[in-house]
Design a protein around this motif. Structure first.
Motif, PDB file in Angstrom:
ATOM      1  N   LYS A 117       0.847  -1.198   0.000  1.00 29.97           N
ATOM      2  CA  LYS A 117       0.000   0.000   0.000  1.00 29.97           C
ATOM      3  C   LYS A 117       0.882   1.248   0.000  1.00 29.97           C
ATOM      4  O   LYS A 117       1.836   1.338   0.779  1.00 29.97           O
ATOM      5  CB  LYS A 117      -0.902  -0.026   1.229  1.00 29.97           C
ATOM      6  CG  LYS A 117      -1.790   1.179   1.376  1.00 29.97           C
ATOM      7  CD  LYS A 117      -2.606   1.057   2.659  1.00 29.97           C
ATOM      8  CE  LYS A 117      -3.289   2.371   2.987  1.00 29.97           C
ATOM      9  NZ  LYS A 117      -4.000   2.294   4.268  1.00 29.97           N
ATOM     10  N   LEU A 118       0.553   2.222  -0.865  1.00 29.05           N
ATOM     11  CA  LEU A 118       1.350   3.450  -0.962  1.00 29.05           C
ATOM     12  C   LEU A 118       0.645   4.637  -0.311  1.00 29.05           C
ATOM     13  O   LEU A 118       1.277   5.420   0.401  1.00 29.05           O
ATOM     14  CB  LEU A 118       1.638   3.787  -2.434  1.00 29.05           C
ATOM     15  CG  LEU A 118       2.451   2.770  -3.225  1.00 29.05           C
ATOM     16  CD1 LEU A 118       2.589   3.223  -4.677  1.00 29.05           C
ATOM     17  CD2 LEU A 118       3.829   2.588  -2.617  1.00 29.05           C
ATOM     18  N   ALA A 119      -0.647   4.805  -0.617  1.00 27.58           N
ATOM     19  CA  ALA A 119      -1.326   5.995  -0.120  1.00 27.58           C
ATOM     20  C   ALA A 119      -2.840   5.828  -0.211  1.00 27.58           C
ATOM     21  O   ALA A 119      -3.343   4.992  -0.960  1.00 27.58           O
ATOM     22  CB  ALA A 119      -0.900   7.212  -0.927  1.00 27.58           C
ATOM     23  N   GLU A 120      -3.550   6.633   0.584  1.00 29.57           N
ATOM     24  CA  GLU A 120      -5.010   6.724   0.485  1.00 29.57           C
ATOM     25  C   GLU A 120      -5.348   8.073  -0.138  1.00 29.57           C
ATOM     26  O   GLU A 120      -4.875   9.118   0.331  1.00 29.57           O
ATOM     27  CB  GLU A 120      -5.636   6.613   1.881  1.00 29.57           C
ATOM     28  CG  GLU A 120      -5.473   5.232   2.502  1.00 29.57           C
ATOM     29  CD  GLU A 120      -5.991   5.186   3.931  1.00 29.57           C
ATOM     30  OE1 GLU A 120      -6.676   6.151   4.335  1.00 29.57           O
ATOM     31  OE2 GLU A 120      -5.697   4.196   4.612  1.00 29.57           O
ATOM     32  N   LEU A 121      -6.173   8.056  -1.184  1.00 28.95           N
ATOM     33  CA  LEU A 121      -6.509   9.275  -1.921  1.00 28.95           C
ATOM     34  C   LEU A 121      -8.013   9.528  -1.883  1.00 28.95           C
ATOM     35  O   LEU A 121      -8.809   8.570  -1.844  1.00 28.95           O
ATOM     36  CB  LEU A 121      -6.077   9.152  -3.392  1.00 28.95           C
ATOM     37  CG  LEU A 121      -4.660   9.560  -3.792  1.00 28.95           C
ATOM     38  CD1 LEU A 121      -3.625   8.759  -3.025  1.00 28.95           C
ATOM     39  CD2 LEU A 121      -4.443   9.351  -5.281  1.00 28.95           C
ATOM     40  N   LEU A 142      -4.712  11.736   1.396  1.00 33.34           N
ATOM     41  CA  LEU A 142      -5.113  11.779   2.806  1.00 33.34           C
ATOM     42  C   LEU A 142      -4.051  11.167   3.709  1.00 33.34           C
ATOM     43  O   LEU A 142      -3.805  11.636   4.811  1.00 33.34           O
ATOM     44  CB  LEU A 142      -6.442  11.025   2.989  1.00 33.34           C
ATOM     45  CG  LEU A 142      -7.619  11.544   2.152  1.00 33.34           C
ATOM     46  CD1 LEU A 142      -8.837  10.665   2.366  1.00 33.34           C
ATOM     47  CD2 LEU A 142      -7.940  12.987   2.520  1.00 33.34           C
ATOM     48  N   LYS A 143      -3.437  10.093   3.197  1.00 30.71           N
ATOM     49  CA  LYS A 143      -2.408   9.442   4.001  1.00 30.71           C
ATOM     50  C   LYS A 143      -1.385   8.786   3.063  1.00 30.71           C
ATOM     51  O   LYS A 143      -1.760   8.029   2.178  1.00 30.71           O
ATOM     52  CB  LYS A 143      -3.046   8.374   4.901  1.00 30.71           C
ATOM     53  CG  LYS A 143      -2.051   7.690   5.823  1.00 30.71           C
ATOM     54  CD  LYS A 143      -2.730   6.625   6.656  1.00 30.71           C
ATOM     55  CE  LYS A 143      -1.714   5.895   7.518  1.00 30.71           C
ATOM     56  NZ  LYS A 143      -2.323   4.774   8.240  1.00 30.71           N
ATOM     57  N   ALA A 144      -0.125   9.120   3.237  1.00 30.09           N
ATOM     58  CA  ALA A 144       0.936   8.507   2.420  1.00 30.09           C
ATOM     59  C   ALA A 144       1.887   7.745   3.330  1.00 30.09           C
ATOM     60  O   ALA A 144       2.159   8.182   4.460  1.00 30.09           O
ATOM     61  CB  ALA A 144       1.688   9.585   1.658  1.00 30.09           C
ATOM     62  N   GLU A 145       2.373   6.587   2.863  1.00 30.92           N
ATOM     63  CA  GLU A 145       3.358   5.839   3.647  1.00 30.92           C
ATOM     64  C   GLU A 145       4.628   6.676   3.794  1.00 30.92           C
ATOM     65  O   GLU A 145       4.880   7.593   3.015  1.00 30.92           O
ATOM     66  CB  GLU A 145       3.677   4.506   2.962  1.00 30.92           C
ATOM     67  CG  GLU A 145       2.489   3.559   2.863  1.00 30.92           C
ATOM     68  CD  GLU A 145       1.932   3.171   4.229  1.00 30.92           C
ATOM     69  OE1 GLU A 145       2.724   2.818   5.116  1.00 30.92           O
ATOM     70  OE2 GLU A 145       0.698   3.259   4.409  1.00 30.92           O
ATOM     71  N   PHE A 186       4.636  12.749  -2.837  1.00 33.27           N
ATOM     72  CA  PHE A 186       3.842  13.309  -3.932  1.00 33.27           C
ATOM     73  C   PHE A 186       4.294  14.732  -4.278  1.00 33.27           C
ATOM     74  O   PHE A 186       3.623  15.435  -5.010  1.00 33.27           O
ATOM     75  CB  PHE A 186       2.360  13.336  -3.561  1.00 33.27           C
ATOM     76  CG  PHE A 186       1.686  12.000  -3.633  1.00 33.27           C
ATOM     77  CD1 PHE A 186       0.988  11.609  -4.776  1.00 33.27           C
ATOM     78  CD2 PHE A 186       1.761  11.110  -2.569  1.00 33.27           C
ATOM     79  CE1 PHE A 186       0.369  10.376  -4.851  1.00 33.27           C
ATOM     80  CE2 PHE A 186       1.146   9.868  -2.633  1.00 33.27           C
ATOM     81  CZ  PHE A 186       0.444   9.495  -3.778  1.00 33.27           C
ATOM     82  N   GLY A 187       5.415  15.170  -3.713  1.00 31.55           N
ATOM     83  CA  GLY A 187       5.935  16.513  -3.999  1.00 31.55           C
ATOM     84  C   GLY A 187       6.031  17.388  -2.775  1.00 31.55           C
ATOM     85  O   GLY A 187       6.665  18.437  -2.813  1.00 31.55           O
ATOM     86  N   GLU A 188       5.399  16.956  -1.682  1.00 31.95           N
ATOM     87  CA  GLU A 188       5.436  17.746  -0.447  1.00 31.95           C
ATOM     88  C   GLU A 188       6.415  17.175   0.560  1.00 31.95           C
ATOM     89  O   GLU A 188       6.547  17.685   1.660  1.00 31.95           O
ATOM     90  CB  GLU A 188       4.027  17.797   0.181  1.00 31.95           C
ATOM     91  CG  GLU A 188       2.978  18.466  -0.678  1.00 31.95           C
ATOM     92  CD  GLU A 188       3.268  19.938  -0.900  1.00 31.95           C
ATOM     93  OE1 GLU A 188       3.893  20.568  -0.029  1.00 31.95           O
ATOM     94  OE2 GLU A 188       2.873  20.460  -1.960  1.00 31.95           O
ATOM     95  N   GLY A 189       7.081  16.101   0.186  1.00 32.30           N
ATOM     96  CA  GLY A 189       8.010  15.438   1.104  1.00 32.30           C
ATOM     97  C   GLY A 189       7.511  14.045   1.440  1.00 32.30           C
ATOM     98  O   GLY A 189       6.298  13.777   1.361  1.00 32.30           O
TER      99      GLY A 189
END
Length: 615
Positions: A510-514, A549-552, A557-560
């Motif tokens: 899992k990478l992220a929740e969008l 909403l949540k990234a591992e 995604f560009g914000e760190g």
């Protein structure tokens, strides 16, 4: 200005477009026509191809555009002719130049950027530190026979010894131009002002010498404008005037007041429209034009002092050995069999592939006859685009030789001159050229662009519908509004937006929740998984809000890494493409059967090759 006629004289075809002003004040493309270019024997007159292409436009638009004496009708009469006629040209091999600089990595690179930005193909870069003996440099000048030589070197007030050495080498070569045996070769001197007298002594009698401001007056600043302006003027006066039929074409290109409109080199005009759009929309752009013989890459990114001055930096490179017909064997030689075949979801004998590629090279106008041929051609295109972009990133760098203040962290990282190309900061990626513009399905173009350029973060994708960027580029100098209206409404086909985080993980992780908020307010929740491409349909010009909403913790995604992000994205024919295949590095599965299954899965996600089953 209500009616505009523009042509682009390419190496194989001449394309004409007719643009008209609408009642609401906007400009739109009305019709287009094309005909074979006639610069070579037996016609040897470029205007014949122009008239043939304009005749098709005349017939389709039911508007008289050619006068009784066989020239373009430029008139103020509202029901016939046009208000302005303009043209670009790359026929006869385009503008071919050599550049020279004292230090190859400094003034040599600056001179190369000036020539490429003006639309030239740079055949060789001479420098005092290029380790070639002088007789080899002289032999290179005589053998290549460029249209123009650009000589630069030294900062103003610095030593003149080395740049004078270069002028002596050019004088010893006694260069002759490609066209017009009775004319002197144009040489532009854009180096140390203190060396001008010595350079004039060496070159004034043997060449058509032109002196312009120094390309690098101080180490910290590049001044490419005067040299590029001189290249455009010499292209008109010396190169175009000698090519068959161009003297006549130059008199045709004018407005109703009789004022002549300069003919531009095709790549220079494409660069012009890309810079215009970037400036008007305040966006960063990467554009690519993949042709039969060469691949051009253009970019506009923020300069090193953007925060203070809002300065952007334009770069153009041409990969003269990467193309889809005449140069297709070079792509194979440079990329290698394994790199081409990694994009193909079936097995093929290496000899069979090489034979197909050779057939394409000797019959450059053929198109794929089977779906397998198409998949192979698009695999080769991915490699040509990837290699051309690598070359572009090498040249699109900050100035070398400049002293900078560094933090202690940067000192230990040993950073060199970094590429100005920042994929996380890229707003739009535009593709052009037959393999991209004429792909049977637009989703194929989208996946080729993503695989070759690996956009990061949130990036819009588009293709040039019928390759009219050159005509719009030359038009932008006379009527910027008309050029940008047509570029936005008729030229670009929007493919959608690619959302791709920088990450590396295990397959299926899992990478992220969008959360994706559509224009009607509906919210869709998606979970991005490593190695998977997912699609959210969204047509252009609709826009959606994508919220991470949540990234591992290692997903950026560009914000760190691990941080939330929000972006407004635009739709297109392929919608929003959620690309979870990873970046830095992007890797295909090593296991062969796993790789083939993954390729099929990604093709199916974008519906690239429907109903295709390979045995």
């Amino acid at each position: 200005m209500n009616t505009i006629l523009a042509t682009d004289c390419g190496s194989t075809t001449t394309k004409a477009i007719l643009i008209q002003k609408q009642q609401d004040g906007t400009y739109r493309l009305m019709v287009r026509g094309e005909a074979p270019t006639t610069v070579e024997a037996p016609a040897e007159d470029v205007t014949r191809g122009v008239i043939n292409a304009v005749s098709e436009v005349e017939e389709l638009s039911n508007r008289k555009l050619i006068s009784e004496d066989g020239t373009i009708l430029v008139t103020e009469q509202p029901d016939q002719g046009c208000d302005i006629y303009l043209s670009t040209s790359s026929a006869g091999g385009g503008l071919q130049m050599m550049v020279a600089g004292v230090v190859k990595e400094m003034t040599g690179e600056s001179a190369e950027r000036a020539a490429l930005g003006a639309g030239a193909i740079v055949m060789d870069v001479l420098a005092t530190n290029d380790r070639r003996p002088n007789h080899e440099k002289i032999e290179s000048i005589r053998r290549l026979r460029p249209d123009i030589i650009l000589l630069s070197g030294g900062i103003d007030g610095g030593t003149i010894k080395h740049v004078v050495e270069l002028s002596e080498i050019i004088a010893a070569a006694d260069p002759k131009p490609r066209f017009g045996a009775g004319y002197d070769l144009p040489v532009i001197y854009a180096g140390n002002v203190a060396a001008r007298d010595k350079v004039k002594e060496d070159l004034e009698e043997k060449t058509a010498l032109m002196l312009v401001d120094n390309i690098r007056p101080v180490l910290e600043r590049e001044n490419l404008g005067p040299a590029r302006h001189a290249i455009h003027n010499l292209f008109m006066e010396h190169v175009m005037a000698q090519a068959p039929g161009y003297a006549k074409l130059m008199t045709w290109a004018r407005d109703t007041t009789g004022k002549q409109v300069p003919i531009m080199p095709t790549p220079g005009a494409v660069g012009e429209i890309i810079q215009t759009i970037a400036r008007r929309e305040s966006i960063t752009v990467v554009g690519v034009d993949i042709g039969g013989a060469t691949t051009d890459v253009f970019s506009v990114f923020k300069g090193e002092k953007f925060e203070e001055t809002k300065e952007t930096v334009f770069n153009r490179t041409v990969s003269a050995n990467l193309g889809m017909s005449y140069s297709i064997s070079n792509v194979m030689a440079e990329a290698g069999f394994d790199n081409v075949m990694r994009w193909v979801p079936f097995h093929m004998d290496e000899r069979d592939l090489r034979n197909r590629i050779r057939n394409k090279m000797i019959r450059p106008t053929t198109i794929p006859q089977t779906l397998e041929d198409l998949i192979i051609e698009q695999g080769i295109a991915r490699e040509a685009l990837r290699l051309a972009f690598i070359q572009h990133k090498r040249l699109a760098v900050g100035l070398k030789g400049v002293q900078r203040l560094r933090t202690i962290t940067e000192t230990f990282e040993q950073k060199g001159s970094e590429s100005l190309v920042d994929m996380l900061d890229l707003d739009i990626l535009v593709g052009s050229g037959g393999v991209l513009s004429h792909a049977p399905r637009r989703s194929q173009s989208a996946l080729m662009l993503i695989d070759a350029f690996l956009p990061e973060g949130f990036t819009s994708l588009a293709v040039d519908s019928i390759f009219m960027m050159p005509q719009l580029g030359v038009l932008s100098r006379s009527n910027e509004k008309a050029a940008t209206d047509v570029f936005v409404k008729d030229c670009l086909i929007h493919l959608g937006t690619c959302v791709a985080p920088i990450c590396k993980a295990k397959p299926g992780a899992k990478l992220a929740e969008l959360e994706i908020e559509l224009p009607d307010g509906e919210k869709i929740n998606k979970e991005m998984t490593f190695g998977v491409i997912d699609i959210v349909p969204l047509e252009f010009p609709s826009k959606a809000i994508v919220r991470v909403l949540k990234a591992e913790r290692n997903v950026d995604f560009g914000e760190g890494p691990g941080k939330e992000a929000v972006a407004e994205v635009s739709g297109g024919l392929s919608g929003i493409i959620l690309d979870g295949r990873g970046r830095r590095p992007f890797e295909l599965p090593e296991d062969d059967s796993e790789r083939i299954n993954k390729l099929k899965e990604w093709h199916a996600a974008l519906d690239c090759y429907p109903n295709y089953e390979h045995e």
